[in-house]
Design a protein around this motif. Structure first.
Motif, mmCIF file in Angstrom:
data_model
loop_
_atom_site.group_PDB
_atom_site.id
_atom_site.type_symbol
_atom_site.label_atom_id
_atom_site.label_comp_id
_atom_site.label_asym_id
_atom_site.label_seq_id
_atom_site.Cartn_x
_atom_site.Cartn_y
_atom_site.Cartn_z
ATOM 1 N N ASN A 366 0.811 -1.218 0.000
ATOM 2 C CA ASN A 366 0.000 0.000 0.000
ATOM 3 C C ASN A 366 0.847 1.272 0.000
ATOM 4 N N ARG A 367 2.156 1.095 0.039
ATOM 5 C CA ARG A 367 3.067 2.242 -0.030
ATOM 6 C C ARG A 367 4.093 2.079 -1.141
ATOM 7 N N HIS A 368 3.833 1.163 -2.056
ATOM 8 C CA HIS A 368 4.818 0.895 -3.118
ATOM 9 C C HIS A 368 4.877 2.090 -4.060
ATOM 10 N N PRO A 369 6.042 2.700 -4.227
ATOM 11 C CA PRO A 369 6.122 3.929 -5.024
ATOM 12 C C PRO A 369 5.754 3.739 -6.493
ATOM 13 N N SER A 370 5.867 2.515 -7.021
ATOM 14 C CA SER A 370 5.515 2.314 -8.432
ATOM 15 C C SER A 370 4.034 2.520 -8.682
ATOM 16 N N VAL A 371 3.212 2.368 -7.641
ATOM 17 C CA VAL A 371 1.767 2.565 -7.757
ATOM 18 C C VAL A 371 1.355 3.905 -7.170
ATOM 19 N N TRP A 372 1.861 4.190 -5.988
ATOM 20 C CA TRP A 372 1.351 5.316 -5.214
ATOM 21 C C TRP A 372 2.216 6.570 -5.327
ATOM 22 N N GLY A 373 3.337 6.462 -6.026
ATOM 23 C CA GLY A 373 4.150 7.632 -6.273
ATOM 24 C C GLY A 373 5.162 7.882 -5.173
ATOM 25 N N PRO A 374 6.009 8.898 -5.377
ATOM 26 C CA PRO A 374 7.068 9.182 -4.406
ATOM 27 C C PRO A 374 6.549 9.671 -3.054
ATOM 28 N N ASP A 382 -6.447 13.413 -2.046
ATOM 29 C CA ASP A 382 -6.572 13.894 -3.421
ATOM 30 C C ASP A 382 -6.102 12.859 -4.437
ATOM 31 N N ARG A 383 -5.263 11.934 -4.042
ATOM 32 C CA ARG A 383 -4.785 10.940 -4.999
ATOM 33 C C ARG A 383 -5.948 10.088 -5.538
ATOM 34 N N TRP A 384 -7.073 10.076 -4.806
ATOM 35 C CA TRP A 384 -8.231 9.293 -5.224
ATOM 36 C C TRP A 384 -9.232 10.110 -6.050
ATOM 37 N N LEU A 385 -9.032 11.414 -6.118
ATOM 38 C CA LEU A 385 -9.977 12.263 -6.855
ATOM 39 C C LEU A 385 -9.575 12.336 -8.326
ATOM 40 N N ILE A 386 -9.594 11.176 -8.946
ATOM 41 C CA ILE A 386 -9.277 11.046 -10.362
ATOM 42 C C ILE A 386 -10.481 10.459 -11.069
ATOM 43 N N GLU A 387 -10.446 10.491 -12.395
ATOM 44 C CA GLU A 387 -11.623 10.056 -13.161
ATOM 45 C C GLU A 387 -11.933 8.584 -12.929
ATOM 46 N N GLN A 388 -10.903 7.756 -12.806
ATOM 47 C CA GLN A 388 -11.115 6.324 -12.597
ATOM 48 C C GLN A 388 -10.352 5.848 -11.354
ATOM 49 N N PRO A 389 -10.883 6.122 -10.157
ATOM 50 C CA PRO A 389 -10.172 5.682 -8.945
ATOM 51 C C PRO A 389 -10.064 4.166 -8.851
ATOM 52 N N GLN A 390 -10.908 3.454 -9.618
ATOM 53 C CA GLN A 390 -10.829 1.986 -9.594
ATOM 54 C C GLN A 390 -9.467 1.480 -10.086
ATOM 55 N N ALA A 391 -8.795 2.346 -10.888
ATOM 56 C CA ALA A 391 -7.470 1.948 -11.375
ATOM 57 C C ALA A 391 -6.489 1.791 -10.216
ATOM 58 N N LEU A 392 -6.696 2.581 -9.174
ATOM 59 C CA LEU A 392 -5.871 2.421 -7.966
ATOM 60 C C LEU A 392 -6.434 1.355 -7.043
ATOM 61 N N ASP A 393 -7.756 1.224 -7.059
ATOM 62 C CA ASP A 393 -8.415 0.271 -6.162
ATOM 63 C C ASP A 393 -7.863 -1.133 -6.312
ATOM 64 N N LYS A 394 -7.511 -1.508 -7.543
ATOM 65 C CA LYS A 394 -7.084 -2.895 -7.745
ATOM 66 C C LYS A 394 -5.758 -3.193 -7.056
ATOM 67 N N TYR A 395 -5.018 -2.119 -6.688
ATOM 68 C CA TYR A 395 -3.752 -2.321 -5.994
ATOM 69 C C TYR A 395 -3.886 -2.198 -4.473
ATOM 70 N N MET A 396 -5.083 -1.850 -4.018
ATOM 71 C CA MET A 396 -5.316 -1.749 -2.565
ATOM 72 C C MET A 396 -5.340 -3.129 -1.939
ATOM 73 N N THR A 397 -4.550 -3.311 -0.911
ATOM 74 C CA THR A 397 -4.449 -4.633 -0.281
ATOM 75 C C THR A 397 -5.076 -4.690 1.107
ATOM 76 N N SER A 398 -5.750 -3.601 1.520
ATOM 77 C CA SER A 398 -6.250 -3.542 2.896
ATOM 78 C C SER A 398 -7.272 -4.628 3.192
#
Length: 954
Positions: A366-374, A382-398
Motif C-alpha cells: 500500500n506504499r509501493h512507489p511504483s503505484v502510489w508515487g514518491p 486527493d490521490r483518489w480524486l481522479i476520473e477512474q479511482p478503480q485503477a488504484l483500487d485494484k492495488y489496494m491490499t487492505s
C-alpha cells in the motif's frame, strides 16, 4: 542440547523481542536488495504489486501456508481453512449476510449503534469525564459484530469508560499472535488441551473469552427451537442450515465457537483500527479536515441525525478520505504467506519452485512507489480524486483480494462511512499531537507518541466539550502509559531482588488492581510490588523523573471518586510490607504499611495484646488511620490515628523521613486525619495494650419496618448523647432480604459488648423485647468477631467488583421521624430500580469515651464531636447507565439524613467521602485547621503528587 532453528531465532528477535518490528525490518531489506528477499530456508518475501495481482487473481492456485495459519487462527474457522474447496463452501454459506445489498438493509441498525456511542460521548462531556476514543471505537464495532453473531450484543459501549474484559481478551490475543506464529505448537496446545490444563499453562484472556462465547452458543442452540425464543442470530442460523450451500456440513458447537471467535476478532479490531487511525490522520491534516466538514455540512444541513448510508456513501471527498485512510491504516499489515502450486510459477521474471512459501505485506504494497508515487508515505485523499479511482483500487491490499478477500468488507465500509460522517459533522475534532507509531501484531496495534505535553484531544462544536481522547490527568495533561520495556530496563535493576513488576493481562496485575469499588477506578498501567521501604522510595523517584502519576495501594478499599484522576499511573502495591512485630517493651508494635485489620488483630491477640483497629477485617490499617480510623476499641483507646507513635513516610520527592511528635511534628499532626495528602507510610509504630477480655459478646436482630421507631428510640436511650459505656457499641442498617420480606426492606441491628453475655443482658434485653423476626447471638474470641457478624474478609461487605458509592454524614443523635423518612426513601428508590437493592443505609454507633478524651486540636481529624456516623452505600454491579441515578439518589439520602440535625453543618468522614464534598465538610470548618493543612500541603507536596485522594486544595 536443543537447537533452535535460525528462522525461529530471527523471527523471535524481530517480532517478540522487538515487538512487531519484523515487517519494518523486511521493508528496510527490500530497500537495500530489491523486490525479492529470502526470509527463511524455503521462504521468500516479495514486494511487488504485479506478484500480488497474480497470487490473488480468480482461481489462483497459490494456497494458504498451513503452519502459519495454524499458529494464528482456528483450523475450522473460515480464515483458518487452508483447503480451497472447504473455504469456498464456507464463504458461500456466509456471503449472503455480508453483501452490499444486505449491508444496506442493516445500515439503520448500525446508525443506531453510532448514535448510542455519541450519547455516551455527550454524557461524558456533561460530566467532564475523559474518553478513550480507541476503546470507544472498539466498543462500537464489538457491539455491532457480536449482535450479528449472537443475536444480542455484548453491550460493551455501556461499560465504564469503554473498558471491558472482552476487548482486553482480543487485544491480548493480538499481542500474542506472533508468539503462536513463531511457535505454532503452542497455539495448537492451547486450543486442544483440556480447559483446566490449558488455562494453567496458557493463562491468556482469549481462552476465557472463548468460554464466554461457547456458553452463548450453547444457550442459543438449546433455546433456538423454543416458541418463546426472541433472540435470533442470522449468522448462526446460516451456519446451522444444511442447505446453505452445496457440500456444507453443519458445524458442531465447538466449530461454531471457533468461527464466532474469528468473526468477532475480524469484525472488531480491523475496523476499529481503521477508525482510530482515520480520526487521527484527518484531524492532523487541517486542510483535509476543513474540506471534509464543509462537504458534510453541505450534504446534511440539518445535522448528523439526518445522515443515511444511502446518501453518505456517494459523497466524493468523504469516499476519497476513507480510501486513503484504508490505504494508510492497514488493519492486517503483515505477512500472509501462500505456497507456490505444484506447477511452479514465474513472476516478474523470477522462477518460483513448487512448494516455496512466498509472503507479501499489505503495509509495504500500500506504499509501493511504483503505484502510489514518491509521496506514498503521505496521507493525501486527493490521490483518489481522479476520473477512474478503480485503477488504484485494484492495488489496494487492505481487504486483500480474490477468493480470500475480507468477508466483512461491505460492513466495514458502512461502519466507516456512518461513523466518520457522524463524528466529523457532529463534533469539532482537533489534535495537537503530531506523531503516531504502530507495530505489526497481525492486527494493527497503535500507539500515540507524546512529543510534548499536549495530547490528542477531541472537542465538541456544540455547547459541551469532550475532554481528551487519550485521557487527561488533573494538571490538564495525561501521562502516556509507560513502556513495559522501559520500566523493566530502567526501574527493574534499581529494585530489591524480592520486588516484582506486573503489567496488564497478568493474573498478578489483575489481583493487585482489583478494588472494593469499581466506580471511578484509578487507571493503572503498571504495578510495582515493593519488597522493602527503599523500593517504594525508588519507585516514587522513578515516577517523578518520567512524569508518571503514582498511587500507593494496600487492599484497594478506598472508594472516593477522586481516585479516578489517576491515568496511566504506577500502582505501588505495598501489601508485601505487612509485618506485625510486638516490641520488647510490650507497649507498642512495629507494623508494615501493607498490613490490614485482620492481620494486626490476629498478631496482637496471639500475644495477649489488643490495639485500635478498624471494624471491617479487610481494610488496610494505615489507610484507615490516615483519615482517623474508627473501630470497636475506640471507647477504650481512641481512634487508630490517636494510637500512632511514629511513621516512616516516603514524601512526594522520594525522600524518606520518620514523623512523630518529636520529628517533623507538623507533618505528624497532618498525617493523622488528612494523611492521604502527604506521603506513603511504609512502617509505623502503634500502641498496644493488654486486652480487657478474651471474648466478646454480640447479638444481631432482624426487625420489620414497623419496629423502626421503637428501635431508634431505644438506641438513643442507650447511647445517651454519646456517653454510652465504653464496652458498648452498635450499628444498624436498612437492607433487603427476600427470605424475610419480598416487599419491605428489613432493619438489621447489631450490638457488641466487651464482656460476657450476662454482663451485656441489661443492654440487650430491650432489643429482645421488641420481638425481632430473627436473632442470633454468640460469644467469640475477638479475632473471630468480624467474620461472625458479616464483616470478615470473605463476606460480601469485603467483596470486590461492585460499584460502591458512599456518602457520609456525622450525627449527634437519631431523629426518629427522619430515620423513618430515610427508610421510606431507601425503599422507594430500591423498589423503583431493583439493580440498586444491594445498597444499604448504615448507622454506626461506637463508644466515644476514648475519642473524646483526646484534644481535638492535637490531630488533623476534625469530627470528634460527632456521636454517630451515618452513610448511604449505593451498591450495584458496574453499569454506567445507573451511575447518575445512583449518585443523585445517594446525595438525596445523605442530605435527608443531614436535615434531621437542624442547625448542624455537614461533617463528612474522609474515609467514606464520595469526592464532591467541600474542603470544610471533609477537613473541618475551623479556619486555622484548613490553613494549617494547606500550609503542610505547600511545604511537603507542592506539586500535588498526592492529589488523588480527597486532595487539599491550596
Amino acid at each position: 542440547m536443543v537447537e533452535i532453528d535460525c528462522e525461529i531465532r530471527y523471527e523471535w528477535f524481530w517480532n517478540i523481542h522487538k515487538p512487531g518490528q519484523l515487517l519494518f525490518e523486511i521493508g528496510r531489506l527490500h530497500e537495500q536488495n530489491g523486490p525479492v528477499i529470502r526470509i527463511g530456508v524455503n521462504e521468500l518475501h516479495i514486494n511487488s504489486p504485479s506478484y500480488f495481482q497474480e497470487v490473488t487473481k480468480v482461481n489462483s492456485r497459490f494456497y494458504k501456508e498451513p503452519t502459519f495459519y495454524r499458529g494464528i487462527s482456528f483450523p475450522s474457522a473460515s480464515i483458518g481453512l487452508v483447503d480451497p474447496n472447504a473455504h469456498r463452501i464456507r464463504r458461500q454459506v456466509l456471503n449472503p449476510l455480508f453483501t452490499a445489498s444486505r449491508v444496506q438493509t442493516i445500515a439503520p441498525r448500525l446508525q443506531s449503534k453510532i448514535q448510542h456511542l455519541c450519547d455516551k460521548f455527550d454524557e461524558a462531556a456533561s460530566n467532564d469525564a475523559p474518553v478513550n476514543l480507541y476503546a470507544a471505537f472498539k466498543s462500537l464495532t464489538m457491539d455491532i459484530i457480536s449482535e450479528m453473531i449472537f443475536g444480542e450484543s455484548f453491550h460493551v459501549m455501556d461499560s465504564a469508560a469503554f473498558q471491558h474484559p472482552h476487548l482486553d481478551a482480543l487485544h491480548d490475543a493480538v499481542k500474542k499472535a506472533w508468539i503462536f506464529r513463531t511457535f505454532p505448537k503452542l497455539g495448537w496446545l492451547s486450543l486442544n488441551l483440556p480447559d483446566a490444563v490449558s488455562s494453567t499453562l496458557f493463562p491468556v484472556p482469549i481462552i476465557e473469552f472463548g468460554k464466554v462465547c461457547r456458553k452463548r452458543i450453547d444457550a442459543y442452540l438449546e433455546h433456538r427451537s423454543k416458541p418463546d425464543q426472541k433472540i435470533r442470530s442470522e449468522i448462526l442460523e446460516q451456519l446451522l442450515d444444511p442447505n446453505a450451500a452445496r457440500g456444507h456440513k453443519v458445524p458442531n458447537a465447538y466449530d461454531l465457537n471457533e468461527e464466532a471467535l474469528t468473526l468477532l476478532t475480524a469484525g472488531n479490531d480491523t475496523t476499529a483500527n481503521a477508525m482510530i487511525i482515520g480520526a487521527y490522520l484527518i484531524c492532523t491534516h487541517p486542510t483535509v479536515l476543513a474540506r471534509l466538514v464543509n462537504e458534510l455540512q453541505t450534504a446534511f444541513p440539518e445535522g448528523s441525525d439526518s445522515i443515511t448510508f444511502d446518501k453518505v456513501k456517494h459523497l466524493p471527498y468523504l469516499t476519497a478520505v476513507l480510501r486513503e485512510v484504508l490505504r494508510c491504516s492497514n488493519p492486517l499489515p503483515g505477512r500472509l504467506p501462500r505456497v507456490v502450486p505444484p506447477e511452479g510459477a514465474s513472476i516478474d521474471g523470477i522462477d518460483l519452485a513448487p512448494g516455496v512459501i512466498v509472503h507479501t505485506s499489505a503495509y509495504l504494497l500500500n506504499r509501493h512507489p511504483s503505484v502510489w508515487g514518491p509521496d506514498s508515505g503521505e496521507f493525501d485523499p486527493d490521490r483518489w480524486l481522479i476520473e477512474q479511482p478503480q485503477a488504484l483500487d485494484k492495488y489496494m491490499t487492505s481487504f486483500y483480494k480474490g477468493a480470500r478477500q475480507c468477508l466483512g468488507m461491505n460492513l466495514a465500509w458502512c461502519e466507516l462511512y456512518l461513523l466518520m460522517a457522524t463524528m466529523f459533522l457532529r463534533y469539532d475534532v482537533e489534535t495537537k499531537d503530531k506523531d503516531m507509531a504502530w507495530t505489526d501484531h497481525l492486527l494493527m496495534l497503535i500507539t500515540i507518541k507524546q512529543k510534548s505535553q499536549q495530547n490528542f484531544r477531541v472537542s465538541f462544536g456544540q455547547a459541551a466539550a469532550l475532554p481528551y481522547v487519550f485521557e487527561r490527568a488533573v494538571n490538564d495533561t495525561t501521562a502516556l502509559a509507560p513502556s513495559q520495556s522501559d520500566v523493566h530496563s530502567q526501574l527493574g535493576p534499581q529494585l530489591s531482588p524480592g520486588a516484582s513488576i506486573y503489567f496488564p493481562n497478568s493474573a498478578q496485575f489483575a489481583n493487585a488492581t482489583s478494588r472494593w469499588s469499581s466506580y471511578a477506578e484509578p487507571q493503572i498501567a503498571v504495578v510495582v510490588e515493593p519488597a522493602t521501604a527503599k523500593d517504594v522510595a525508588t519507585t516514587v523517584s522513578y515516577a517523578n523523573k518520567h512524569g508518571i502519576p503514582f498511587l500507593a495501594v494496600n487492599k484497594g478499599h478506598g472508594s472516593t471518586s477522586t481516585l479516578g484522576a489517576v491515568k496511566n499511573g504506577i500502582e505501588i502495591h505495598i501489601r508485601a510490607l505487612n509485618q506485625v512485630d510486638i516490641n520488647p517493651n510490650g507497649m507498642s508494635a512495629s507494623v508494615g504499611g501493607g498490613s490490614y485489620n485482620q492481620e494486626i488483630i490476629d498478631a496482637t491477640w496471639s500475644k495477649g495484646k489488643a490495639s485500635a483497629s478498624g471494624s471491617c477485617a479487610c481494610v488496610g490499617v494505615m489507610g484507615a488511620a490516615l483519615g482517623g480510623g474508627l473501630g470497636r476499641y475506640q471507647g477504650y483507646y481512641g481512634l487508630l490515628a490517636d494510637n500512632i507513635i511514629d511513621a516512616d513516610l516516603v514524601l512526594a520527592s522520594g525522600e524518606t523521613i520518620t514523623v512523630s511528635d518529636k520529628s517533623h511534628s507538623d507533618l505528624f499532626w497532618g498525617l493523622r486525619g488528612a494523611g492521604h495528602n502527604f506521603g506513603i507510610v511504609t512502617r509505623f509504630t502503634i500502641k498496644v495494650y493488654d486486652y480487657p477480655v478474651r471474648d466478646w459478646y454480640f447479638a444481631q436482630f432482624v426487625y420489620t419496618h414497623d419496629k423502626l421507631e421503637a428501635l431508634v428510640t431505644q438506641v438513643n436511650k442507650m447511647m445517651n448523647n454519646g456517653t454510652q459505656r465504653k464496652e458498648l457499641m452498635n450499628y444498624f442498617i436498612y437492607a433487603w432480604n427476600p427470605a424475610i420480606s419480598a416487599t419491605e426492606p428489613i432493619i438489621v441491628f447489631t450490638i457488641y459488648y466487651i464482656g460476657t453475655k450476662e454482663e451485656a443482658a441489661p443492654y440487650t434485653k430491650p432489643y429482645f423485647d421488641l420481638s425481632p423476626a430473627f436473632h442470633n447471638d454468640s460469644t467469640v474470641p475477638y479475632p473471630a468477631l468480624a467474620s461472625a457478624t458479616g464483616l470478615g474478609d470473605e463476606d460480601f461487605s469485603c467483596a470486590h467488583g461492585y460499584n460502591r458509592l458512599q456518602y457520609p454524614v456525622g450525627l449527634l443523635t437519631y431523629n426518629v421521624s427522619n430515620t423513618r423518612a430515610v427508610y421510606d426513601l431507601y425503599k422507594q428508590q430500591t423498589t423503583a430500580v431493583p439493580a440498586l437493592n444491594l445498597s444499604t443505609v448504615v448507622f454506626e454507633g461506637y463508644s466515644l469515651e476514648g475519642v473524646k478524651a483526646v484534644d481535638p486540636a492535637s490531630t488533623a481529624y476534625p469530627h470528634r464531636e460527632d456521636n454517630i456516623l451515618a452513610s448511604i452505600l449505593a451498591v450495584y454491579a458496574p453499569d454506567p447507565s445507573l451511575d447518575n441515578t445512583a449518585i443523585s439518589w445517594a446525595r438525596q439520602v445523605r442530605d435527608l439524613m443531614h436535615k434531621g440535625q437542624p442547625g448542624r453543618q455537614l461533617n463528612a468522614y474522609v474515609n467514606y467521602a464520595f469526592g464532591d464534598e467541600t474542603q470544610e465538610e471533609v477537613y473541618g470548618y475551623e479556619p486555622w485547621r484548613l490553613d494549617r493543612l494547606r500550609g503542610l500541603k505547600r511545604k511537603y507536596d507542592p506539586q500535588g503528587k498526592f492529589n488523588f485522594y480527597e486532595p487539599i486544595k491550596v
